[in-house]
Design a protein around this motif. Structure first.
Motif, short mmCIF file in Angstrom:
data_model
loop_
_atom_site.label_atom_id
_atom_site.label_comp_id
_atom_site.label_asym_id
_atom_site.label_seq_id
_atom_site.Cartn_x
_atom_site.Cartn_y
_atom_site.Cartn_z
N THR A 1 0.84 -1.19 0.00
CA THR A 1 0.00 0.00 0.00
C THR A 1 0.87 1.25 0.00
O THR A 1 1.63 1.47 0.94
N PRO A 2 0.80 2.06 -1.06
CA PRO A 2 1.60 3.31 -1.07
C PRO A 2 1.05 4.33 -0.09
O PRO A 2 -0.10 4.22 0.37
N GLY A 3 1.85 5.31 0.25
CA GLY A 3 1.40 6.36 1.16
C GLY A 3 0.48 7.36 0.47
O GLY A 3 0.44 7.45 -0.77
N ASN A 4 -0.29 8.09 1.27
CA ASN A 4 -1.12 9.16 0.72
C ASN A 4 -0.23 10.25 0.13
O ASN A 4 0.88 10.49 0.60
N ILE A 5 -0.74 10.92 -0.89
CA ILE A 5 -0.02 12.07 -1.45
C ILE A 5 -0.28 13.28 -0.55
O ILE A 5 -1.43 13.67 -0.34
N THR A 6 0.79 13.84 0.00
CA THR A 6 0.65 14.95 0.95
C THR A 6 1.24 16.25 0.44
O THR A 6 0.96 17.31 0.99
N ALA A 7 2.09 16.20 -0.59
CA ALA A 7 2.70 17.42 -1.11
C ALA A 7 3.06 17.24 -2.57
O ALA A 7 3.47 16.16 -2.99
#
Length: 736
Positions: free
Chosen positions: A19-25
């Motif tokens: 599971t990739p991380g959420n896009i935050t920037a």
């Protein structure tokens, strides 16, 4: 499934919980321009797991580099420094008091600068690229001077302090003032002009609407230079436009149903885009109403299934695009000029620049690693059994740094786990239902970082260190002195690699018992002879290589970012470098393959026929039989692609060339010089056959494709619906 002849049994795996991380920037390396895009233009994507991805928007977007994060880290803000003629610099913040400048060669932090003023919530680069402003949770705004060059961050000043958390920052024209959105529902403006006695003073404070339940948060602010206006987005869902000279509200819109988290604009500030928790992206246009110029909400679209955390825009001659991302984890691109009705593109959930899965045929093991965890499954032989897999081992490593790569010996009993600073080795011993894992001591590996590794046999392996040295090691040898280090030949730098140093680093490594081949981001391909421990330059291409594989025929198959396939002889004179198959077929690759938007991310061989090679991307799988010639392509030369704003096409646009780099201009020629010097002459044509090419897009999105046995394929998929997400925003029920 069958390929071009013999049957292939397919194990379709969906149990791998990658599971990739959420896009935050999101941040583009350059500001919008009315000229051609600079050759080194890139997009940086920050994720909640601490990873930073760097993408090239040319040729339908290519992921070129991944900076791995670590345990407990998150990227909450990104900022580039792009000064003409100098290497690019990348800075990040993430839930701490530290600003990190990254080494774009190694992917390691170059400097961790502590601002000593509280947890940083926002970051903004000045227009002259000499200062960073960071906003902290204790209400202070710190100016950091970065004009000293790479790795130099110096404290300059702290602006007049106030009490509220600084959630967002933007600089005004000529860096005369700094605008901040704060957690008390106020927008504050500080004077920041150099050599002025009033520098650091608070000039204006403006209030947004109050929420009945809690204090209003000004999540986003943006300066519009053409109108000399400030636009703000807050937690009530309001978008407000302010006159900078008089610090007064000029227009207000309540179009969003929840918090407005991000703002973006085009080159001439005539279009504004807003988004946030309610998932919609709204477009505002600055138009003449007859009496005066006004902002009007003109359209909105729903691209995302969850909160949009960040947006960034870029415009240049011939292209313009808006990129957005958030909790959904996928990057979405659309055109600003045709936002209301134009095409949009959602990138695959995972684009595996760094492969995170491998298989071992002898023990039928599948290994997956993510962050600091390694999981190993046993794959049963019966493909029709509903659950023919079993988790046999799970390793949780205590190191803070995320895992860079893993490798498994041919007998499936030795596991190598590599990080950028250290490498560990484990012995895997089968028991009744599990694998017994024992750590093996190797002092050399413990002090050596590793970004790529490949086992040659049960104990010998070849690896690439963080400094791009190729290391040969035999794990059965106790003496570290018997470790062999091989230096790669020098590769010519290009205009882009002078400014983005990761392009000079090794980005792929493959090996068999006799040879190893390494590629670099500039397109350099090097051959290592494992019998003599010597290396030589094989070829210097000018295209980014996305995948490579050594074949049993003593050739190497290479795929570039344009989805062009090359095949080179490993043992040959320079005039015989290109294989006969390539000479006869490079112009006949099926349009179905060359027009694929998703790049090739992996190549593997077919043991049932040494001439068959498999290629795969995130949503396609291709098999090519290199003993047959592809059918002659009867299509006319492909027309230049219509510009839809979703990519920068290099067909019709010359790159923006620095005055001091004009000597390097010939490096950017798109037609590969190989084809000029080694045209196919009197190549004896084999039998041309439609069976030479097989294509399917049945499996998506692919994390991995390979062989688990000579007649068995394993396809690892990770569909969106298998990844748990928080519920999308829902409106509260109205109560009358």
């Amino acid at each position: 499934m069958t390929d071009t002849g013999k049957k292939q049994v397919v194990h379709r795996s969906r149990f791998v919980q990658f599971t990739p991380g959420n896009i935050t920037a999101l941040a583009f390396s350059h500001k919008s321009t009315d000229k051609a895009a600079p050759q080194e233009l890139r997009l940086a994507i920050g994720r909640s797991n601490g990873n930073i991805e760097i993408w090239n928007p040319r040729d339908d977007w290519v992921q070129e580099f991944v900076i791995l994060g670590g345990e407990g880290r998150s990227i909450e803000g990104l900022s580039w420094c792009s000064i003409r003629g100098e290497p690019l610099r990348l800075f990040s913040i993430g839930g701490s008091t530290v600003v990190t400048e990254w080494d774009l060669t190694t992917g390691l932090p170059l400097v961790n600068y502590d601002c000593n003023s509280g947890v940083i919530w926002s970051i903004a680069m000045s227009n002259d690229m000499n200062k960073l402003a960071v906003g902290c949770d204790n209400g202070s705004v710190v100016l950091i001077n970065i004009s000293g060059g790479k790795g130099v961050l110096e404290h300059e000043s702290i602006l007049t302090r106030q009490e509220s958390r600084v959630l967002s920052l933007t600089w005004t024209a000529n860096d005369e003032s700094l605008v901040a959105g704060c957690s008390d529902g106020r927008i504050r403006i500080w004077y920041t002009k150099e050599q002025d006695e009033n520098k650091g003073r608070l000039l204006h404070t403006m209030k947004v609407d109050k929420s009945k339940k809690e204090s209003t948060l000004v999540w986003s602010v943006l300066y519009l230079a053409k109108q000399n206006q400030i636009v703000s987005g807050d937690s009530t869902g309001s978008v407000k436009f302010w006159d900078l000279n008089y610090a007064t509200l000029t227009q207000s819109f309540k179009v969003h149903d929840a918090d407005v988290l991000c703002l973006a604009t085009d080159l001439d500030n005539s279009q504004l885009f807003t988004s946030g928790v309610d998932r919609k992206i709204f477009q505002f246009s600055y138009i003449d109403t007859g009496k005066s110029m006004k902002w009007i909400s003109t359209s909105n679209r729903l691209f995302h299934s969850n909160d949009v955390r960040s947006m960034s825009s870029y415009q240049c001659m011939g292209s313009d695009f808006l990129v957005s991302g958030g909790i959904e984890k996928s990057l979405v691109m659309c055109s600003m000029s045709s936002f209301a009705e134009g095409n949009y593109r959602k990138m695959p959930l995972v684009t595996p620049f760094h492969k995170s899965i491998l298989v071992n045929k002898q023990q039928r093991l599948l290994v997956m690693w993510q962050d600091n965890i390694v999981k190993i499954w046993y794959i049963g032989e019966d493909v029709n059994e509903p659950k023919n897999y079993k988790l046999v081992s799970k390793l949780v490593l205590k190191d803070e740094q995320n895992i860079q790569t893993c490798a498994l010996s041919t007998d499936g009993q030795v596991l190598l786990v590599g990080r950028l600073n250290t490498t560990k080795v484990f012995h895997l011993q089968p028991t009744d239902n599990k694998l017994k894992v024992t750590k093996l001591d190797n002092e050399f590996l413990l002090r050596t970082g590793c970004k790529f590794a490949k086992f040659i046999d049960d104990s010998r392996l070849i690896m690439c260190s963080q400094s791009d040295e190729i290391v040969r090691i035999d794990l059965e040898e106790d003496d570290d002195e018997k470790t062999v280090t091989i230096e790669l030949p020098e590769a010519n730098s290009t205009k882009s690699s002078n400014k983005l140093s990761y392009l000079n680093a090794v980005n792929h490594l493959d090996a068999n018992e006799r040879y190893a081949v390494a590629s670099r981001g500039t397109g350099a391909l090097d051959l290592i002879d494992l019998t003599t421990n010597s290396s030589k330059a094989l070829i210097r291409m000018n295209n980014f290589i996305t995948a490579l594989c050594i074949t049993p025929r003593e050739t190497v198959v290479v795929v570039t970012s344009e989805n062009k396939i090359y095949e080179f002889n490993l043992e040959s004179e320079k005039d015989q470098l290109l294989t006969d198959w390539f000479k006869a077929n490079h112009e006949n690759l099926p349009r179905q393959f060359t027009s694929l938007k998703e790049r090739c991310t992996g190549i593997f061989l077919d043991e049932m026929d040494e001439h068959k090679v498999w290629f795969w991307g995130s949503n396609w799988l291709v098999n090519i039989n290199m003993s047959l010639d592809l059918p002659v392509s009867k299509r006319k030369k492909q027309k230049k692609r219509d510009r839809d704003g979703l990519t920068i096409s290099t067909d019709g646009l010359q790159a923006d060339v620095d005055e001091d780099d004009e000597d390097d201009e010939e490096l950017e020629v798109k037609e590969d010089y190989l084809l000029k010097t080694q045209r196919a002459q009197d190549v004896t044509s084999k039998k041309r056959s439609d069976k030479a090419f097989f294509y399917t897009d049945k499996y998506r999105p692919l994390l991995f494709a390979g062989k688990i046995a000579s007649d068995q394929l394993i396809i690892v998929e990770r569909p969106n619906f298998l990844i748990s997400q928080p519920p999308a925003f829902e409106l509260e029920k109205l109560v009358f």
